[in-house]
Design a protein around this motif. Structure first.
Motif, PDB file in Angstrom:
ATOM      1  N   CYS A  45       1.021  -1.040   0.151  1.00 55.97           N
ATOM      2  CA  CYS A  45      -0.008   0.124  -0.065  1.00 55.97           C
ATOM      3  C   CYS A  45       0.881   1.287  -0.042  1.00 55.97           C
ATOM      4  O   CYS A  45       0.806   2.183  -0.865  1.00 55.97           O
ATOM      5  N   ALA A  46       1.890   1.290   0.756  1.00 58.88           N
ATOM      6  CA  ALA A  46       2.797   2.287   0.905  1.00 58.88           C
ATOM      7  C   ALA A  46       3.491   2.674  -0.451  1.00 58.88           C
ATOM      8  O   ALA A  46       3.396   3.888  -0.909  1.00 58.88           O
ATOM      9  N   SER A  47       4.072   1.621  -1.073  1.00 59.23           N
ATOM     10  CA  SER A  47       4.817   1.662  -2.130  1.00 59.23           C
ATOM     11  C   SER A  47       3.793   1.989  -3.292  1.00 59.23           C
ATOM     12  O   SER A  47       4.103   3.212  -4.246  1.00 59.23           O
ATOM     13  N   GLY A  48       2.539   1.831  -3.365  1.00 59.61           N
ATOM     14  CA  GLY A  48       1.412   2.193  -4.251  1.00 59.61           C
ATOM     15  C   GLY A  48       1.262   3.543  -4.146  1.00 59.61           C
ATOM     16  O   GLY A  48       1.287   4.346  -5.180  1.00 59.61           O
ATOM     17  N   ILE A  49       1.209   4.133  -2.903  1.00 59.81           N
ATOM     18  CA  ILE A  49       0.770   5.505  -2.746  1.00 59.81           C
ATOM     19  C   ILE A  49       1.966   6.356  -3.088  1.00 59.81           C
ATOM     20  O   ILE A  49       1.833   7.579  -3.679  1.00 59.81           O
ATOM     21  N   PHE A  50       3.254   5.958  -2.869  1.00 58.46           N
ATOM     22  CA  PHE A  50       4.305   6.694  -3.323  1.00 58.46           C
ATOM     23  C   PHE A  50       4.411   6.950  -4.948  1.00 58.46           C
ATOM     24  O   PHE A  50       4.360   7.997  -5.389  1.00 58.46           O
ATOM     25  N   LEU A  51       4.047   5.954  -5.636  1.00 55.87           N
ATOM     26  CA  LEU A  51       4.191   5.890  -7.094  1.00 55.87           C
ATOM     27  C   LEU A  51       3.029   6.663  -7.783  1.00 55.87           C
ATOM     28  O   LEU A  51       3.056   7.613  -8.541  1.00 55.87           O
ATOM     29  N   ALA A  52       1.828   6.403  -7.141  1.00 55.57           N
ATOM     30  CA  ALA A  52       0.716   7.173  -7.727  1.00 55.57           C
ATOM     31  C   ALA A  52       1.048   8.628  -7.244  1.00 55.57           C
ATOM     32  O   ALA A  52       0.333   9.882  -8.163  1.00 55.57           O
ATOM     33  N   ALA A  53       1.296   9.180  -6.112  1.00 52.83           N
ATOM     34  CA  ALA A  53       1.733  10.632  -5.785  1.00 52.83           C
ATOM     35  C   ALA A  53       2.753  11.036  -6.664  1.00 52.83           C
ATOM     36  O   ALA A  53       2.662  12.241  -7.215  1.00 52.83           O
ATOM     37  N   GLU A  54       3.583  10.367  -7.070  1.00 52.19           N
ATOM     38  CA  GLU A  54       4.734  10.694  -7.675  1.00 52.19           C
ATOM     39  C   GLU A  54       4.532  10.972  -9.038  1.00 52.19           C
ATOM     40  O   GLU A  54       4.862  11.947  -9.896  1.00 52.19           O
ATOM     41  N   LYS A  55       3.454  10.367  -9.723  1.00 53.35           N
ATOM     42  CA  LYS A  55       2.849  10.491 -11.057  1.00 53.35           C
ATOM     43  C   LYS A  55       1.835  11.637 -11.166  1.00 53.35           C
ATOM     44  O   LYS A  55       1.721  12.153 -12.195  1.00 53.35           O
TER      45      LYS A  55
END
Length: 438
Positions: A45-55
């Motif tokens: 979940c944390a990794s997915g949020i990082f990538l989505a926020a970065e994009k």
């Protein structure tokens, strides 16, 4: 086990459906989920949020706030590159330096157990601590911090048993960089703190302290220039060019591991509808295509998936509690759980409660297991066990048992009683139930 698989699938699909129009609402729901989900889902979940926020971040302040919240909530479950990514993001947002350092300083005052958060905060204090000293911030109400308070906080990080060697390295560097903005007794205090680590057992930390000490003794006239702010390094991930954003999209798709769904037509809305239909079919809903076909708005589709995250619960696989220590009015219990998707993993939550009237302070717990096991001890929720009526202190222990052997464990407990007496105890535990390892 089926419910756990569905929960992971719902999380993956929620992340895959994030776009620029729903990113605020979806990430808010995912952050709420991150704070309550099972430990085996936190990292994904944390990794997915990082990538989505970065994009899809609408602006840099929202991006910084989001990552800070993930670091505060997920703690040790975040990706290894979270620290350099956030420091790069803050470094590139010149107009938010004062805001970022103030937010991180306040977070560090509240909690020094989350190591990634502490590392980012100490880096930021070292680079932009002069803005805290000056009390300049346009984004929120400015807060001017006394130099001695800042040095005391960094000293606390250095001395904490929760701090990793890398974290202490960040804190030492922050002290040295702050020293270029201070003088008098503050400089003497920094020199004293740095000199302590010249004989540290950790070689890298010792080398850093020796070099910093040499700056004070032999090259003090060069100290300010040597310790200037770090220049911003190039990083393609923060470019606004379309090709790089597409690369991040592919990275997000790989991370979430969503299989491709064959679209029913050439337009994108039916593809989103088809993905949601797949998920609902997994849940066993009746096959009624008519209610699903009109769902063409991605934000609505995302919302329906997020409802699943709120409604689904992981299967209860908790075992009975095990009392492992009961002495000096201090009770330590193990609450155990085996994730259904990882049968060789045992999650142990150590719960420390105090039946006495006074607080038990400086509490620490260390764990050892035989070589055939692997153990990871995460940071505790605190080091003070409050007196009667206070909330317990908790600490997560992850034990990997690939051969499914009977579990044995040795504990080392250290704490200080309200009377001031220091206590150290070693306990052997050989009474784990068979369900904890079979």
């Amino acid at each position: 086990m089926l419910l756990s698989l569905l929960l992971r699938r719902a999380l993956q699909l929620s992340l895959a459906l994030v776009n620029s129009s729903n990113v605020r609402a979806t990430i808010k729901e995912l952050l709420d989920f991150l704070s309550t989900c099972a430990p085996d889902l936190k990292s994904d979940c944390a990794s997915g949020i990082f990538l989505a926020a970065e994009k899809f971040a609408p602006n840099k302040r929202w991006h910084i706030d989001t990552i800070l919240q993930v670091l505060t909530t997920a703690g040790s479950y975040v990706r290894d590159d979270a620290v350099p990514n956030l420091t790069h993001l803050i470094g590139g947002a010149k107009e938010l330096h004062s805001y970022a350092v103030q937010q991180l300083y306040e977070a560090l005052v509240e909690d020094i157990s989350q190591q990634p958060l502490v590392q980012v905060a100490t880096w930021c204090i070292g680079e932009y601590g002069n803005l805290l000293l000056a009390g300049s911030c346009e984004e929120v109400e400015p807060k001017q911090v006394d130099p001695e308070e800042m040095l005391s906080l960094l000293e606390h990080v250095l001395q904490s048993h929760l701090s990793l060697p890398a974290t202490r390295g960040y804190a030492l560097t922050a002290l040295m960089k702050l020293g270029t903005h201070l003088q008098g007794n503050s400089i003497n205090r920094i020199r004293r703190l740095v000199s302590i680590y010249c004989s540290c057992q950790d070689i890298e930390l010792q080398q850093r302290a020796v070099e910093y000490n040499a700056l004070f003794r032999k090259y003090d006239h060069l100290r300010a220039s040597v310790l200037e702010k770090m220049p911003l390094m190039d990083k393609a991930g923060y470019s606004e060019e379309g090709s790089e954003r597409e690369q991040l999209g592919r990275e997000l798709s790989i991370t979430t591991n969503i299989p491709e769904v064959e679209p029913s037509g050439s337009s994108k809305p039916p593809e989103s509808s088809s993905q949601v239909s797949d998920l609902l079919n997994l849940l066993g809903d009746p096959a009624e295509p008519s209610p699903l076909q009109p769902v063409t708005d991605p934000p609505l589709a995302t919302g329906s998936v997020l409802d699943l995250l709120r409604d689904l619960k992981s299967p209860a696989s908790a075992l009975s509690r095990l009392v492992v220590y009961d002495q000096d009015e201090l009770l330590v219990e193990f609450s155990m759980e085996r994730p259904p998707l990882e049968t060789t993993l045992l999650l142990i939550t150590a719960i420390m409660s105090n039946r006495g009237p006074g607080d038990v302070t400086a509490f620490s717990l260390q764990v050892a297991v035989p070589k055939s096991f692997q153990v990871e001890l995460l940071a505790p929720s605190g080091s003070t066990v409050p007196g009667q009526g206070g909330p317990p202190v908790t600490q997560l222990i992850r034990v990997l048992n690939p051969r499914k052997l009977p579990l044995r464990m040795r504990l080392r407990l250290a704490y200080t009683l309200p009377s001031g007496a220091a206590v150290q105890q070693i306990k052997e535990i050989n009474s784990f139930p068979e369900a904890a390892w079979q």
